[in-house]
Design a protein around this motif. Structure first.
Motif, PDB file in Angstrom:
ATOM      1  N   GLY A 299       0.810  -1.210   0.000  1.00 64.30           N
ATOM      2  CA  GLY A 299       0.000   0.000   0.000  1.00 64.30           C
ATOM      3  C   GLY A 299       0.840   1.257   0.000  1.00 64.30           C
ATOM      4  N   ILE A 300       1.852   1.309   0.859  1.00 66.35           N
ATOM      5  CA  ILE A 300       2.687   2.505   0.950  1.00 66.35           C
ATOM      6  C   ILE A 300       3.519   2.677  -0.313  1.00 66.35           C
ATOM      7  CG2 ILE A 300       4.650   3.511   2.178  1.00 66.35           C
ATOM      8  CD1 ILE A 300       3.469   2.273   4.735  1.00 66.35           C
ATOM      9  N   SER A 301       4.063   1.566  -0.844  1.00 67.27           N
ATOM     10  CA  SER A 301       4.853   1.661  -2.076  1.00 67.27           C
ATOM     11  C   SER A 301       4.019   2.210  -3.225  1.00 67.27           C
ATOM     12  CB  SER A 301       5.410   0.281  -2.443  1.00 67.27           C
ATOM     13  OG  SER A 301       6.110   0.326  -3.674  1.00 67.27           O
ATOM     14  N   GLY A 302       2.797   1.690  -3.376  1.00 64.22           N
ATOM     15  CA  GLY A 302       1.943   2.170  -4.454  1.00 64.22           C
ATOM     16  C   GLY A 302       1.562   3.627  -4.289  1.00 64.22           C
ATOM     17  N   ILE A 303       1.216   4.019  -3.069  1.00 66.44           N
ATOM     18  CA  ILE A 303       0.826   5.412  -2.818  1.00 66.44           C
ATOM     19  C   ILE A 303       2.000   6.358  -3.072  1.00 66.44           C
ATOM     20  CG2 ILE A 303       0.138   7.037  -1.020  1.00 66.44           C
ATOM     21  CD1 ILE A 303      -1.527   4.752   0.200  1.00 66.44           C
ATOM     22  N   GLN A 304       3.189   5.967  -2.639  1.00 64.49           N
ATOM     23  CA  GLN A 304       4.360   6.826  -2.845  1.00 64.49           C
ATOM     24  C   GLN A 304       4.699   6.963  -4.321  1.00 64.49           C
ATOM     25  OE1 GLN A 304       7.319   4.974  -0.324  1.00 64.49           O
ATOM     26  NE2 GLN A 304       6.828   6.296   1.404  1.00 64.49           N
ATOM     27  N   GLN A 305       4.515   5.898  -5.083  1.00 65.22           N
ATOM     28  CA  GLN A 305       4.791   5.989  -6.518  1.00 65.22           C
ATOM     29  C   GLN A 305       3.781   6.864  -7.245  1.00 65.22           C
ATOM     30  OE1 GLN A 305       5.783   2.275  -8.563  1.00 65.22           O
ATOM     31  NE2 GLN A 305       6.577   1.429  -6.660  1.00 65.22           N
ATOM     32  N   PHE A 306       2.613   7.050  -6.627  1.00 68.46           N
ATOM     33  CA  PHE A 306       1.635   7.982  -7.167  1.00 68.46           C
ATOM     34  C   PHE A 306       1.965   9.421  -6.786  1.00 68.46           C
ATOM     35  CE2 PHE A 306      -1.602   4.584  -7.938  1.00 68.46           C
ATOM     36  CZ  PHE A 306      -1.917   4.977  -9.227  1.00 68.46           C
ATOM     37  N   GLY A 307       3.028   9.612  -5.992  1.00 65.62           N
ATOM     38  CA  GLY A 307       3.434  10.950  -5.607  1.00 65.62           C
ATOM     39  C   GLY A 307       2.954  11.376  -4.239  1.00 65.62           C
ATOM     40  N   GLY A 308       2.650  10.390  -3.372  1.00 65.78           N
ATOM     41  CA  GLY A 308       2.199  10.704  -2.024  1.00 65.78           C
ATOM     42  C   GLY A 308       3.260  11.460  -1.241  1.00 65.78           C
ATOM     43  N   SER A 309       2.843  12.386  -0.388  1.00 66.43           N
ATOM     44  CA  SER A 309       3.773  13.191   0.397  1.00 66.43           C
ATOM     45  C   SER A 309       4.410  12.371   1.515  1.00 66.43           C
ATOM     46  CB  SER A 309       3.044  14.403   0.987  1.00 66.43           C
ATOM     47  OG  SER A 309       2.484  15.210  -0.035  1.00 66.43           O
ATOM     48  N   PHE A 310       5.380  12.975   2.206  1.00 61.03           N
ATOM     49  CA  PHE A 310       6.138  12.283   3.231  1.00 61.03           C
ATOM     50  C   PHE A 310       5.277  11.870   4.421  1.00 61.03           C
ATOM     51  CE2 PHE A 310       6.127  16.748   4.277  1.00 61.03           C
ATOM     52  CZ  PHE A 310       5.943  16.782   5.646  1.00 61.03           C
ATOM     53  N   TRP A 311       4.124  12.539   4.604  1.00 56.69           N
ATOM     54  CA  TRP A 311       3.279  12.240   5.762  1.00 56.69           C
ATOM     55  C   TRP A 311       2.310  11.107   5.477  1.00 56.69           C
ATOM     56  CZ3 TRP A 311      -1.579  12.914   3.916  1.00 56.69           C
ATOM     57  CH2 TRP A 311      -1.769  13.854   2.906  1.00 56.69           C
ATOM     58  N   VAL A 312       2.301  10.595   4.245  1.00 53.79           N
ATOM     59  CA  VAL A 312       1.345   9.547   3.883  1.00 53.79           C
ATOM     60  C   VAL A 312       1.619   8.258   4.657  1.00 53.79           C
ATOM     61  CG1 VAL A 312       0.606   8.013   2.020  1.00 53.79           C
ATOM     62  CG2 VAL A 312       0.822  10.471   1.600  1.00 53.79           C
ATOM     63  N   GLU A 313       2.904   7.901   4.811  1.00 54.48           N
ATOM     64  CA  GLU A 313       3.227   6.628   5.468  1.00 54.48           C
ATOM     65  C   GLU A 313       2.745   6.567   6.917  1.00 54.48           C
ATOM     66  OE1 GLU A 313       7.016   3.604   6.257  1.00 54.48           O
ATOM     67  OE2 GLU A 313       7.191   5.286   4.875  1.00 54.48           O
ATOM     68  N   PRO A 314       3.063   7.558   7.786  1.00 56.97           N
ATOM     69  CA  PRO A 314       2.530   7.482   9.152  1.00 56.97           C
ATOM     70  C   PRO A 314       1.013   7.551   9.206  1.00 56.97           C
ATOM     71  CG  PRO A 314       3.648   9.588   8.779  1.00 56.97           C
ATOM     72  CD  PRO A 314       3.991   8.697   7.630  1.00 56.97           C
ATOM     73  N   LEU A 315       0.401   8.316   8.282  1.00 53.92           N
ATOM     74  CA  LEU A 315      -1.061   8.368   8.236  1.00 53.92           C
ATOM     75  C   LEU A 315      -1.632   6.999   7.882  1.00 53.92           C
ATOM     76  CD1 LEU A 315      -3.738   9.966   8.261  1.00 53.92           C
ATOM     77  CD2 LEU A 315      -3.339  10.461   5.826  1.00 53.92           C
ATOM     78  N   PHE A 316      -1.045   6.348   6.909  1.00 52.41           N
ATOM     79  CA  PHE A 316      -1.497   5.022   6.483  1.00 52.41           C
ATOM     80  C   PHE A 316      -1.317   4.013   7.612  1.00 52.41           C
ATOM     81  CE2 PHE A 316      -1.008   0.916   4.378  1.00 52.41           C
ATOM     82  CZ  PHE A 316      -2.045   0.929   3.454  1.00 52.41           C
TER      83      PHE A 316
END
Length: 340
Positions: A299-316
């Motif tokens: 989930g985190i890898s896919g979201i980051q490749q879509f351009g997710g910001s640095f705060w996406v991982e702790p939120l997820f």
């Protein structure tokens, strides 16, 4: 006081016998829902990101980045089987990865000796946690939070707020940096540990005793199970695996700093809690924990490749933890209602 109950709610063979295919599917979907979701995410991101996601490079990156978290999740899972929580998996790795480097750079110890010392210290801290919980009768959450905070304070004192750097032998770097059949060796470590834990928990008396303790410690004691010995042993195993994760982190980063490590605590706990919602829902289990970690990784890898910001991982991670605890609680209530 147990932190999590160990009661499985997956349908038994007797319950499935005689049901039509469609009804069997309905009963099994809640059991393997996260597994289906994991493969669904892989397919979805592979379709949406065909040039970056379904590649060997991305697989290597996911396995390399999440191997340490997987190991910490398995470490946290062991006391959970016995109904306890071990928070030192997040704090201990801070000190252990620093010591694995500083024992070599500051004190000139050979890397095998430095690694051995770190592993022994991990075992000792695990034993201390077990004694605090079982002998001093301190709640496992409070006891391990206190122990972990002390370990973190020692890490800050030892480093003085500075990075631990220096020349390290290539053999130490190879502990983490080697590739086997094109895959990082850390993934092989996780696979071997996973298989050993699965065999121990599912096919040996040790596993049956730990699950019995997690379900009802008083009943386990009345059945002659030496609960204190097994709970302390669970913390010792968790401490050893946390120390091993610290060594791998040191080999990976090649520097030691007290600001690194605490960010592993939340995803490690999320993976372990998610593990109690799949394969054997309502009961912490090895393969469920691995699936939980993979859900986070994919989930985190896919979201980051879509351009997710640095705060996406702790939120997820935080959102997934709340969902995991909610599902686990629902599974427990459902099991309790059926048993009445």
């Amino acid at each position: 006081m147990p932190g999590i109950q160990s009661n499985a709610v997956e349908p038994t063979k007797d319950e499935l016998r005689g049901l039509s295919f469609s009804r069997k599917l309905v009963r099994l979907i809640p059991t393997y829902g996260l597994v289906i979701l994991m493969f669904g995410l892989i397919v979805l991101f592979s379709i949406l990101l065909p040039t970056t996601f379904p590649t060997l490079l991305n697989v290597r990156a996911i396995l390399s980045d999440k191997a340490i978290i997987a190991m910490l999740s398995l470490a946290a899972m062991i006391p959970m089987v016995a109904g306890r929580i071990d928070l030192t998996v997040g704090y201990g790795i801070v000190l252990w990865h620093i010591l694995a480097i500083s024992l070599q750079t500051l004190y000139g110890l050979p890397w095998p000796v430095a690694v051995a010392i770190v592993l022994v210290l991990g075992v000792l801290i695990g034993a201390l946690n077990g004694l605090l919980v079982e002998v001093a009768r301190i709640d496992s959450f409070i006891a391990t939070l206190g122990t972990g905070t002390i370990l973190y304070a020692i890490a800050l004192w030892h480093t003085g707020g500075r990075q631990m750097v220096g020349a390290l032998p290539d053999a130490f770097y190879a502990i983490n940096g080697t590739f086997v059949a094109g895959l990082p060796i850390t993934a092989i470590y996780v696979l071997v540990i996973t298989l050993l834990l699965w065999i121990a928990l599912e096919y040996t008396p040790i596993g049956r005793y730990l699950y019995a303790i997690g379900a009802n410690q008083r009943a386990a004691e009345l059945n002659g199970i030496p609960t204190r010995k097994f709970v302390i042993g669970a913390f010792v195993a968790s401490g050893l695996m946390t120390a091993l994760a610290g060594v791998l982190l040191a080999s990976k980063l090649r520097i030691g700093q007290a600001s690194v490590g605490l960010e592993f605590l939340l995803p490690a706990l999320v993976g372990a809690f998610l593990g109690s919602t799949t394969i054997k829902p309502g009961r912490v289990n090895v393969w469920g924990t691995i699936v939980g970690v993979m859900i986070l990784a994919v989930g985190i890898s896919g979201i980051q490749q879509f351009g997710g910001s640095f705060w996406v991982e702790p939120l997820f991670n935080g959102t997934t933890l709340l969902i995991a605890i909610g599902i686990a609680g629902y599974a427990q209530r459902k099991k309790g209602a059926k048993s009445k």
